[in-house]
Design a protein around this motif. Structure first.
Motif, PDB file in Angstrom:
ATOM      1  N   LEU A  83       0.817  -1.198   0.000  1.00 27.59           N
ATOM      2  CA  LEU A  83       0.000   0.000   0.000  1.00 27.59           C
ATOM      3  C   LEU A  83       0.860   1.261   0.000  1.00 27.59           C
ATOM      4  O   LEU A  83       0.540   2.244  -0.679  1.00 27.59           O
ATOM      5  N   ALA A  84       1.961   1.243   0.744  1.00 35.46           N
ATOM      6  CA  ALA A  84       2.846   2.415   0.783  1.00 35.46           C
ATOM      7  C   ALA A  84       3.491   2.657  -0.573  1.00 35.46           C
ATOM      8  O   ALA A  84       3.678   3.801  -0.997  1.00 35.46           O
ATOM      9  N   ALA A  85       3.825   1.581  -1.285  1.00 33.54           N
ATOM     10  CA  ALA A  85       4.411   1.729  -2.616  1.00 33.54           C
ATOM     11  C   ALA A  85       3.384   2.301  -3.594  1.00 33.54           C
ATOM     12  O   ALA A  85       3.686   3.182  -4.406  1.00 33.54           O
ATOM     13  N   ASP A  89       1.496   7.141  -6.278  1.00 37.71           N
ATOM     14  CA  ASP A  89       0.708   7.622  -7.413  1.00 37.71           C
ATOM     15  C   ASP A  89      -0.786   7.720  -7.110  1.00 37.71           C
ATOM     16  O   ASP A  89      -1.499   8.508  -7.736  1.00 37.71           O
ATOM     17  N   ALA A  90      -1.252   6.935  -6.133  1.00 36.52           N
ATOM     18  CA  ALA A  90      -2.701   6.803  -5.958  1.00 36.52           C
ATOM     19  C   ALA A  90      -3.309   7.842  -5.035  1.00 36.52           C
ATOM     20  O   ALA A  90      -4.481   8.186  -5.181  1.00 36.52           O
ATOM     21  N   LEU A  91      -2.542   8.362  -4.071  1.00 36.17           N
ATOM     22  CA  LEU A  91      -3.130   9.210  -3.038  1.00 36.17           C
ATOM     23  C   LEU A  91      -3.109  10.679  -3.413  1.00 36.17           C
ATOM     24  O   LEU A  91      -2.194  11.156  -4.081  1.00 36.17           O
ATOM     25  N   ARG A 116      10.063   8.738   1.377  1.00 38.63           N
ATOM     26  CA  ARG A 116      10.162   9.210  -0.012  1.00 38.63           C
ATOM     27  C   ARG A 116       8.853   9.885  -0.446  1.00 38.63           C
ATOM     28  O   ARG A 116       8.868  10.870  -1.186  1.00 38.63           O
ATOM     29  N   LEU A 117       7.725   9.366   0.034  1.00 37.25           N
ATOM     30  CA  LEU A 117       6.421   9.907  -0.345  1.00 37.25           C
ATOM     31  C   LEU A 117       6.251  11.344   0.143  1.00 37.25           C
ATOM     32  O   LEU A 117       5.604  12.162  -0.519  1.00 37.25           O
ATOM     33  N   LEU A 118       6.861  11.682   1.281  1.00 34.41           N
ATOM     34  CA  LEU A 118       6.666  13.005   1.864  1.00 34.41           C
ATOM     35  C   LEU A 118       7.345  14.120   1.066  1.00 34.41           C
ATOM     36  O   LEU A 118       7.171  15.292   1.396  1.00 34.41           O
TER      37      LEU A 118
END
Length: 839
Positions: A83-85, A89-91, A116-118
């Motif tokens: 889910l984190a990966a 792109d999804a959130l 990395r997402l942040l």
């Protein structure tokens, strides 16, 4: 708005060509960018209802995913990782910010992915303070090196004062040496990080701490950016320069080398803004503070050629350098004999370049002969037998030896030597560079290289004389002759290295016997070069064995430190290296006697023809430029794009298409130009999709996206000036600005804002832009649109006086300015009419 020729192309890979092969290698058996596949057919009912269903379900699914990531007590680690990966792109931005707490997840892989997402670009300023605080905590205190590395990388991507301050503290107080160095690398590239970078270097090298307490490798990562930052300060004090001098004297060799790079970066920045007097002053002040006199003389000579276009002055500095380090004693008689030979070589090479620029070819040839003897004396010590680092240094010296042969080939061609003699020298260039490449490959593995490594290095013809504005005003060669010399050099090198210099018609001397012709134009018939190729092929495999052994040792160490966890990124790196080595060995074992594909795979095609074509456009010779650009595209495609230099191969073709589009725009053929550049843009998008499929990194994809920005700006300029469609131009430009936001793009954005009547926004942007060679013209357009006539005329005068070396180039730019709709408010002003030659 600037013509397409005025848009600074992204820097073509030069020295980086020799790094480790194509950055997104994937499977070497693949070739050509993938086209998007057509979707499967669906019924009319499903097409109508599907968007509505997705719109209703997506919020529920996203909220559920966020909660499952956050709920470590009930969601298995493997599911949270997946889910984190997918969240990248999804959130939405709001959902990403809702995941801040997940950076403390029990699972290290989840923490790394959240870190990395942040830094996702669309977050902008939202939650910046909270994101920086969480990332800073992870970078300083997480137990896993991979999480700390991801947090540091994200802090660098966010940039700005707050994130940069955190990085600066971690440069000094990071948990490990690796962390401190990673923090330095992130700070060096962080947008808006200049003040923190300046403070970090001064803290490390300002004298407050003992030299032994300085992490040399971490500070070394900061120094080149520090050199450029110093130049942009309103006032550069001796206190600001002192860290550079201290670093140049430091016991750490990496720190000394980085300090020398910092001086070069400072001088390069001054050359960009044509601040000649300040460059000389900077060197003089550094020398007073203790800069090595040899380095000061070397840089002064280069500066005199590259920035001041004054070969006589360059000759003075070069002669002083050669005299200073030219004692002809036995090596045993002086401790610094090896270093002295290298400095002597540099002084003599610069002497030769200065003599060449003055048109004194026999004297230039004599200086290059003596420089070759000095470099041969240093090579004769065979320091490559001592250690791995010395082997790489030896490979660099061999590459410089090949660069000297490029200059000697140029002198032979310019002197009117018979073609046979010119080709014999060109063959020596190729042989020496193959030898250098083989030594580097034996250490680094798959070390690809090409002629760009030679033609554009610091002591190469293109860097010192051929890419200059000409020396005629100071008793030397004019720009037109230099452009013709560059074309002749390219033809000679293209003859001895088939396929390596696309766009050049190979030199074909008449009257050669078949045996000599074969050994000159076919490297595999030439026994010396055939052996060099064989050594290079084997060195690639041997060198990869060394690299794999080092990577495996690091993986073992990381696994021991992370009980129960596999460092996935390092594991994938080792597996990729093993696959790479397997493919290389298979190619070596299975090559058929008549199969020459492997020759193409070893050498990257040069961009020299593109540089020549750009110079021809500037000289008012667009027809020649068009022919060369089209020949380059044809040559690369007919030879085939190797998977070993896949991205660079497409880069060469795309840039050729963009140059054709630029020339067509200049010629007033706007519809044709748009067709060509749209084709290039489509190719770039295809390339990006292919690289995504191959698992390319964000940094690798960024290079391709910057190239797409170049194409979109070209389309915007063409639409505005040639098609007369400002609405279409704005659409193209907005897409480009989303991809690239440097100083040039901000200047263009200011122009668009002014054109749209948004004067306050345009003026706010203007306050962030330093006028210089890359921005003068578009700033002139912006001020003209804002009704600020005097400032617009000042900047236009700077553009015409300093950015155009010849009458032909100035006339071409003046003609463009005369018809540019952005400068319409200046028409009728006598000063404008004089500038554009219509008074």
């Amino acid at each position: 708005m600037a013509p397409l020729g005025g848009f600074p192309a992204l820097e073509c890979p030069m020295k980086g060509d020799s790094a480790q092969g194509d950055p997104a290698l994937g499977d070497p058996a693949r070739s050509g960018p993938a086209r998007a596949q057509p979707a499967q057919a669906t019924s009319a009912r499903s097409v109508t209802l599907l968007p509505l269903l997705l719109a209703l379900l997506a919020p529920l699914r996203v909220d559920s995913d966020v909660q499952r990531i956050l709920d470590a007590s009930t969601t298995p680690a493997t599911e949270r990782r997946t889910l984190a990966a997918a969240a990248a792109d999804a959130l939405s931005a709001d959902d990403v910010l809702a995941l801040l707490d997940a950076i403390e997840d029990p699972d290290a892989i989840v923490r790394e992915r959240i870190a990395r997402l942040l830094a996702r670009g669309d977050l902008g300023a939202r939650g910046r303070r909270e994101r920086i605080a969480r990332l800073g905590g992870a970078a300083a205190g997480d137990a896993e090196p991979a999480v700390r590395a991801a947090a540091l990388e994200s802090l660098g991507a966010i940039g700005g004062p707050a994130a940069s301050d955190v990085l600066a503290r971690l440069v000094e107080f990071g948990p490990t040496r690796s962390d401190r160095r990673a923090a330095a690398e992130a700070l060096a590239r962080a947008p808006g990080g200049r003040p923190a970078l300046l403070r970090a270097v001064r803290a490390a090298l300002g004298g407050a701490r003992p030299a032994s307490a300085t992490d040399g490798r971490a500070v070394a990562a900061l120094l080149p950016s520090y050199g450029r930052a110093l130049v942009d300060l309103e006032r550069t004090t001796d206190d600001a320069l002192a860290p550079l001098v201290l670093a140049l004297r430091h016991s750490d060799g990496a720190l000394r080398a980085a300090a020398a790079d910092a001086v070069s970066e400072a001088l390069r920045r001054l050359a960009e803004v044509e601040d000649r007097g300040r460059a000389a002053e900077l060197l003089a002040r550094l020398e007073r503070l203790g800069l090595d006199p040899s380095l000061a003389l070397y840089q002064s000579a280069r500066l005199s050629l590259v920035t001041d276009h004054d070969p006589a002055r360059a000759l003075e500095f070069a002669d002083r350098l050669a005299a200073l380090r030219g004692m002809r004693l036995r090596p045993s008689a002086r401790i610094d004999a090896y270093e002295s030979q290298l400095w002597l070589y540099r002084g003599l090479a610069l002497r030769g370049a200065a003599r060449f620029a003055m048109g004194e070819f026999p004297s230039a040839e004599e200086a290059f002969d003596r420089a070759a003897a000095a470099l041969d004396a240093a090579l004769a010590e065979r320091r490559d037998l001592a250690s791995t680092s010395e082997r790489l240094a030896h490979a660099d010296l061999l590459s410089q030896r090949a660069t000297l042969e490029v200059f000697r080939t140029l002198v032979a061609s310019a002197s009117g030597y018979e073609p046979r003699r010119v080709l014999l020298r060109a063959r020596e260039v190729h042989r020496a560079h193959l030898e250098a490449q083989a030594v580097a490959a034996s250490v680094r593995g798959d070390a690809l290289a090409g002629f760009d490594n030679l033609l554009f290095s610091d002591l190469a013809p293109h860097a010192l004389v051929l890419s200059g504005r000409g020396f005629a005003e100071r008793g030397g060669l004019g720009r037109r002759r230099l452009v013709d010399f560059a074309a002749d050099l390219g033809r000679a090198l293209a003859a001895v290295a088939p396929g390596e210099l696309p766009g050049f018609t190979p030199l074909e001397p008449p009257g050669l016997d078949a045996a000599l012709r074969g050994s000159l134009v076919d490297p595999l018939i030439d026994p010396v070069r055939a052996r060099a190729y064989d050594a290079l092929r084997r060195a690639r495999v041997d060198g990869l064995d060394v690299v794999i052994e080092e990577a495996q040792a690091l993986l073992t160490l990381m696994t021991r430190r992370s009980i129960g966890l596999i460092p996935e990124e390092q594991y994938r790196a080792v597996e990729d290296l093993r696959r790479h080595r397997f493919v290389l060995q298979r190619m070596l074992d299975d090559a058929a006697p008549d199969d020459r594909t492997w020759v193409r795979d070893l050498r990257i095609p040069s961009s020299a023809a593109l540089i020549l074509a750009e110079d021809l456009v500037a000289e008012g010779r667009p027809d020649e430029a068009l022919r060369i650009a089209r020949e380059l595209k044809r040559d690369v495609e007919e030879r085939g794009i190797s998977s070993w230099w896949y991205t660079l191969g497409h880069d060469r073709v795309i840039r050729a298409q963009l140059l054709v589009g630029s020339a067509l725009t200049d010629a007033g053929r706007g519809d044709e130009a748009e067709t060509v550049v749209l084709e290039a843009a489509e190719r770039i998008e295809d390339l990006e999709r292919e690289l995504v499929d191959r698992g390319a990194s964000t940094a690798q994809l960024e290079t391709v996206r910057q190239l797409l920005a170049t194409a979109l700006v070209s389309l915007a300029v063409n639409a505005n000036v040639r098609l007369g469609d400002p609405a279409k131009a704005e659409q193209y430009y907005e897409r480009a600005y989303a991809l690239r936001r440097d100083e040039f793009m901000r200047a263009l954005l200011a122009c668009y804002r002014a054109r749209a009547g948004r004067g306050d926004e345009a003026r706010a942007l203007l306050r962030t832009i330093r006028p210089g060679p890359g921005t003068w013209y578009n700033l002139a357009c912006t001020h003209a649109l804002l009704g600020e006539t005097d400032r617009a005329l000042e900047l236009l005068a700077e553009e015409l006086r300093k950015n155009h070396a010849t009458e032909e180039s100035r006339a071409r730019q003046a003609e463009w300015a005369a018809g540019d709709p952005d400068l319409a408010s200046l028409r009728g002003d006598a000063r404008f009419e004089r500038l554009v030659g219509r008074d």
